[in-house]
Design an enzyme around this catalytic site. Structure first.
Site, PDB file in Angstrom:
ATOM      1  N   ASP A 201       4.311   1.547   1.665  1.00 58.03           N
ATOM      2  CA  ASP A 201       3.039   1.894   1.024  1.00 58.03           C
ATOM      3  C   ASP A 201       3.017   3.401   0.735  1.00 58.03           C
ATOM      4  O   ASP A 201       3.670   4.179   1.425  1.00 58.03           O
ATOM      5  CB  ASP A 201       1.896   1.506   1.964  1.00 58.03           C
ATOM      6  CG  ASP A 201       0.536   1.614   1.296  1.00 58.03           C
ATOM      7  OD1 ASP A 201       0.471   1.627   0.047  1.00 58.03           O
ATOM      8  OD2 ASP A 201      -0.471   1.684   2.026  1.00 58.03           O
ATOM      9  N   GLU A 202       2.246   3.805  -0.274  1.00 56.40           N
ATOM     10  CA  GLU A 202       2.116   5.223  -0.648  1.00 56.40           C
ATOM     11  C   GLU A 202       3.495   5.861  -0.835  1.00 56.40           C
ATOM     12  O   GLU A 202       3.766   6.968  -0.348  1.00 56.40           O
ATOM     13  CB  GLU A 202       1.315   5.994   0.417  1.00 56.40           C
ATOM     14  CG  GLU A 202      -0.082   5.462   0.674  1.00 56.40           C
ATOM     15  CD  GLU A 202      -1.055   5.754  -0.452  1.00 56.40           C
ATOM     16  OE1 GLU A 202      -0.634   6.328  -1.478  1.00 56.40           O
ATOM     17  OE2 GLU A 202      -2.241   5.400  -0.312  1.00 56.40           O
TER      18      GLU A 202
ATOM     19  N   ARG B 287     -12.167   9.599  -6.960  1.00 59.89           N
ATOM     20  CA  ARG B 287     -12.841   9.270  -5.698  1.00 59.89           C
ATOM     21  C   ARG B 287     -14.257   8.761  -5.983  1.00 59.89           C
ATOM     22  O   ARG B 287     -14.877   8.132  -5.127  1.00 59.89           O
ATOM     23  CB  ARG B 287     -12.959  10.494  -4.771  1.00 59.89           C
ATOM     24  CG  ARG B 287     -11.681  11.131  -4.279  1.00 59.89           C
ATOM     25  CD  ARG B 287     -10.680  10.171  -3.757  1.00 59.89           C
ATOM     26  NE  ARG B 287      -9.755   9.766  -4.800  1.00 59.89           N
ATOM     27  CZ  ARG B 287      -8.956   8.717  -4.740  1.00 59.89           C
ATOM     28  NH1 ARG B 287      -8.975   7.935  -3.684  1.00 59.89           N
ATOM     29  NH2 ARG B 287      -8.142   8.415  -5.729  1.00 59.89           N
TER      30      ARG B 287
ATOM     31  N   GLN C 250      -0.832  10.133  -8.121  1.00 62.26           N
ATOM     32  CA  GLN C 250      -1.533  10.595  -6.918  1.00 62.26           C
ATOM     33  C   GLN C 250      -0.586  11.272  -5.932  1.00 62.26           C
ATOM     34  O   GLN C 250      -0.877  11.364  -4.744  1.00 62.26           O
ATOM     35  CB  GLN C 250      -2.247   9.417  -6.242  1.00 62.26           C
ATOM     36  CG  GLN C 250      -3.351   8.815  -7.095  1.00 62.26           C
ATOM     37  CD  GLN C 250      -4.125   7.749  -6.360  1.00 62.26           C
ATOM     38  OE1 GLN C 250      -4.946   8.033  -5.476  1.00 62.26           O
ATOM     39  NE2 GLN C 250      -3.876   6.492  -6.701  1.00 62.26           N
TER      40      GLN C 250
ATOM     41  N   LYS D  15      -4.590  -2.117  -4.270  1.00 62.24           N
ATOM     42  CA  LYS D  15      -3.219  -2.019  -3.743  1.00 62.24           C
ATOM     43  C   LYS D  15      -3.063  -2.773  -2.426  1.00 62.24           C
ATOM     44  O   LYS D  15      -2.149  -3.592  -2.278  1.00 62.24           O
ATOM     45  CB  LYS D  15      -2.873  -0.546  -3.549  1.00 62.24           C
ATOM     46  CG  LYS D  15      -1.607  -0.274  -2.784  1.00 62.24           C
ATOM     47  CD  LYS D  15      -1.466   1.196  -2.507  1.00 62.24           C
ATOM     48  CE  LYS D  15      -2.624   1.673  -1.683  1.00 62.24           C
ATOM     49  NZ  LYS D  15      -2.361   2.546  -0.580  1.00 62.24           N
ATOM     50  N   THR D  16      -3.960  -2.515  -1.465  1.00 67.42           N
ATOM     51  CA  THR D  16      -3.838  -3.148  -0.151  1.00 67.42           C
ATOM     52  C   THR D  16      -4.001  -4.657  -0.250  1.00 67.42           C
ATOM     53  O   THR D  16      -3.289  -5.420   0.409  1.00 67.42           O
ATOM     54  CB  THR D  16      -4.874  -2.562   0.833  1.00 67.42           C
ATOM     55  OG1 THR D  16      -4.712  -1.137   0.892  1.00 67.42           O
ATOM     56  CG2 THR D  16      -4.683  -3.132   2.224  1.00 67.42           C
TER      57      THR D  16
END
Length: 669
Positions: A217-218, A602, A248, A33-34
């Site tokens: 973002d998010e 994770r 998420q 994503k980043t």
């Protein structure tokens, strides 16, 4: 500027090249994503978009720093004017630039949770009811849920008449105190800017022209107020790109609304939607398990994670007799794996639904002298000595901050109690000045005892001297001198008899002052106000970096955004995850399923899921059952285990294991 997007996968590249109009990038866990966002910003700049026209918003200072640093590394100086911040930092900027429209004066203070609780505690004591039945932290939580974003009222329609009256009364006193102290709280950093934007069209137009291109973002974590702010800012040009993953969205309990991302294409017409599904973090079996469980949610944007890294090992599933047996198994697995693979202890994470589950794991880790860190324990800025000294600094910055003044006026003890404070308050009212300003003329009051007057004058002189020094000396130097002047060690000596503990507390302040010096060296125009703002906006994840040589114990909520080579997902039982209370709501199961999904994703290479058949609760042994979500994982992905495999080929490794486990392994021989 030359820019090449060839390193991106086709979907990432497609997302990076869409500059105009609304865009939703559905980015599954570990899908880069980043990287996509950073390359998109670089591409925008290469196409002629000015950096000062770009606003990128995320949720933590750490994420904002990472994004800003990566863009600057890729692009260079042309990205320096880009605004990358958290929602609260953005709100603070708008509020600082328009504070008069919100009814505040310049240099206002930001109250954190402890400051808020102090105000609420005092407000409760003034109410002529059985106020002791109300806990300040519960009241604060309730008020935050009831406060209306568009004005300063409460939504009391679901409260009973008696509680509603208490909350209403506390709220009025709370707001009045903050206004009198020229202070705002964290919620104000969002609600006040929203009101400014809605009530003042010319201000809204200014920010719409300033930020023609917006990236969030998010996005799945945005609440109603954050959504409104972003929608207003993007309303003119519609150049808004939101990045996130509805799978998420795990913060519904603190106001996040998953519908913001699910309804994006409804709120922004003609929005383009791109799915990032290639995972670069986890092995195939881990992703297949995550996909299988999250597919049970009906209200979601369909996506399916996949990887080129192969299936990897199957997921271990262990049923322990009780919580101590579960902890012993997990720790034994960590030790065995660590010795065999010569890995850092920081490669291992123990994830749990609630931090109260950490106790047995801490006990066993301590017993085997394995270094660990509990994320979410007492943080640096929560320690009493730090809070006390920070209050001194807040008074230097904003003498009208009465909450901070009242915290420190008798710390260290100066014999200034309730009676003296009442005299000061009456004198301030008579002089029509603030409580701090009353110190300059308190000698005129005949009610003050001579000994108390001496102490008040000393205190006032210390603060005034420090304020004068701030105009010509470094902030860290003034802070260090102030620390010596107030002689805080006397306060510690009345609390602790242990000289070691006193030394540790004193060392904490030294570390704080060193941090002030670090802030000064990193900023061209450092100010005490700037430092205090930085600390006030600091998120948990910014307080300290995880130490690489320690096993990490943390809740799933705290683990979001992180990754570990080896993950032990513990206490995976019905009633724990999904939590019993969550099943009482219509949306609760969906969020618990997302929580399970976050925990599983994770893990990079090894995932172990464990549960107990019995657990101690309030001193009683209670039967437990595996989580319903475990049953949704295909059997072919699971390896059911009854404990450690003690067959160790390397004799040297076997000896190491025996030395660490002693009789536990000797019995096996």
């Amino acid at each position: 500027m030359k820019l090449s997007l060839y390193k991106l996968n086709p979907q990432q590249r497609k997302a990076a090249k869409i500059v105009e109009g609304p865009l939703l990038v559905l980015s599954g866990a570990g899908t880069g994503k980043t990287t996509t966002v950073v390359n998109r910003i670089a591409y925008m700049l290469s196409r002629g978009v000015k950096s000062e026209e770009i606003l990128a918003v995320t949720f933590t200072n750490k994420a904002a720093r990472e994004m800003s640093e990566r863009v600057k590394k890729m692009i260079g100086k042309s990205a320096e004017n880009m605004q990358v911040s958290t929602f609260h930092s953005l709100g603070l900027r708008i509020l600082r630039e328009n504070y008069k429209l919100a009814g505040y004066r310049s240099r206002f203070t930001i109250y954190d949770t402890a400051d808020q609780l102090s105000v609420i505690r005092k407000a409760l004591r003034t109410i002529s009811v059985a106020w002791k039945k109300y806990k300040p932290d519960d009241v604060l939580y309730t008020l935050n849920g009831l406060r209306m974003p568009h004005d300063e009222t409460l939504d009391l329609k679901y409260e009973n008449e008696f509680d509603g009256a208490v909350y209403s009364s506390v709220w009025e006193k709370y707001r009045a105190t903050l206004k009198n102290n020229n202070a705002v709280d964290y919620e104000d950093l969002l609600t006040l800017p929203l009101r400014i934007l809605k009530k003042h069209p010319e201000i809204l137009r200014f920010y719409q022209e300033k930020f023609k291109y917006i990236i969030v973002d998010e996005y799945q974590d945005t609440n109603a107020v954050q959504f409104e702010i972003i929608k207003l800012l993007a309303d003119k040009y519609k150049n808004i790109c939101v990045v996130g993953d509805d799978d998420q969205s795990i913060y519904g309990w603190r106001g996040a609304e998953v519908k913001n991302i699910l309804d994006f294409d409804k709120n922004f017409k003609k929005a383009k939607v791109i799915r990032l599904e290639e995972n670069y973090r986890s092995t195939g079996n881990i992703l297949k398990a995550a996909n299988a469980v999250i597919a049970g949610n009906k209200h979601r944007k369909a996506k399916k994670l996949w990887t080129r890294m192969g299936d990897g090992n199957r997921i271990k599933l262990f049923a322990a007799t009780d919580e101590m047996a579960e902890a012993e198994y997990v720790v034994a697995e960590i030790i065995t794996h660590q010795i065999e693979n010569k890995m850092s202890y920081g490669s291992y994470a123990i994830l749990m639904r609630m931090n109260t589950q950490s106790r047995p794991f801490e006990e066993i880790l301590r017993a085997h002298r394995i270094p660990y860190i509990v994320v979410g324990g007492m943080q640096f800025y929560d320690r009493k000595e730090i809070r006390d000294f920070m209050s001194y600094l807040k008074v230097l910055s904003n003498p009208e901050d009465e909450e901070s003044l009242l915290r420190i006026i008798n710390v260290p003890r100066r014999g200034i109690g309730g009676t003296t404070l009442k005299i000061m308050s009456d004198h301030a009212n008579l002089k029509k000045c603030s409580l701090y300003e009353s110190l300059a003329t308190i000698h005129e009051s005949s009610s003050i005892k001579p000994k108390t007057l001496v102490e008040l004058n000393k205190f006032h002189e210390i603060i005034e001297d420090a304020r004068k020094r701030l105009k010509r000396e470094s902030i860290a130097g003034v802070a260090r001198n102030l620390w010596a002047e107030i002689d805080y060690q006397k306060e510690l000596e009345t609390t602790f008899n242990d000289t070691q503990k006193i030394a540790e507390r004193m060392a904490n302040i030294d570390a704080l002052i060193d941090g002030i010096g670090y802030y000064e060296n990193r900023n061209k125009k450092p100010t005490l106000e700037g430092y205090l703002r930085q600390v006030s906006l600091m998120e948990e994840d910014d307080d300290e970096e995880f130490q690489k040589e320690k096993v990490v114990l943390m809740t799933i909520h705290a683990a979001k955004g992180l990754e570990f080579r080896n993950v032990f997902f513990v206490g995976v039982e019905q009633g724990m995850i999904p939590h019993t209370k969550s099943l009482e709501t219509s949306y609760g199961e969906d969020e618990e399923r997302r929580l399970f999904y976050v925990a599983v994703t994770r893990a990079k290479q090894e995932l172990t899921i464990s549960h107990t058949t019995m657990r101690t609760k309030y001193g009683q042994r209670v039967e437990r059952h595996p989580s319903m979500f475990i049953n949704e994982i295909p059997d072919s992905l699971l390896e059911v285990t009854d404990g450690i495999d003690h067959e160790v080929a390397d004799e040297e490794v076997a000896e190491d294991l025996l030395s660490q486990f002693g009789a536990m392994f000797a019995d096996e021989e």
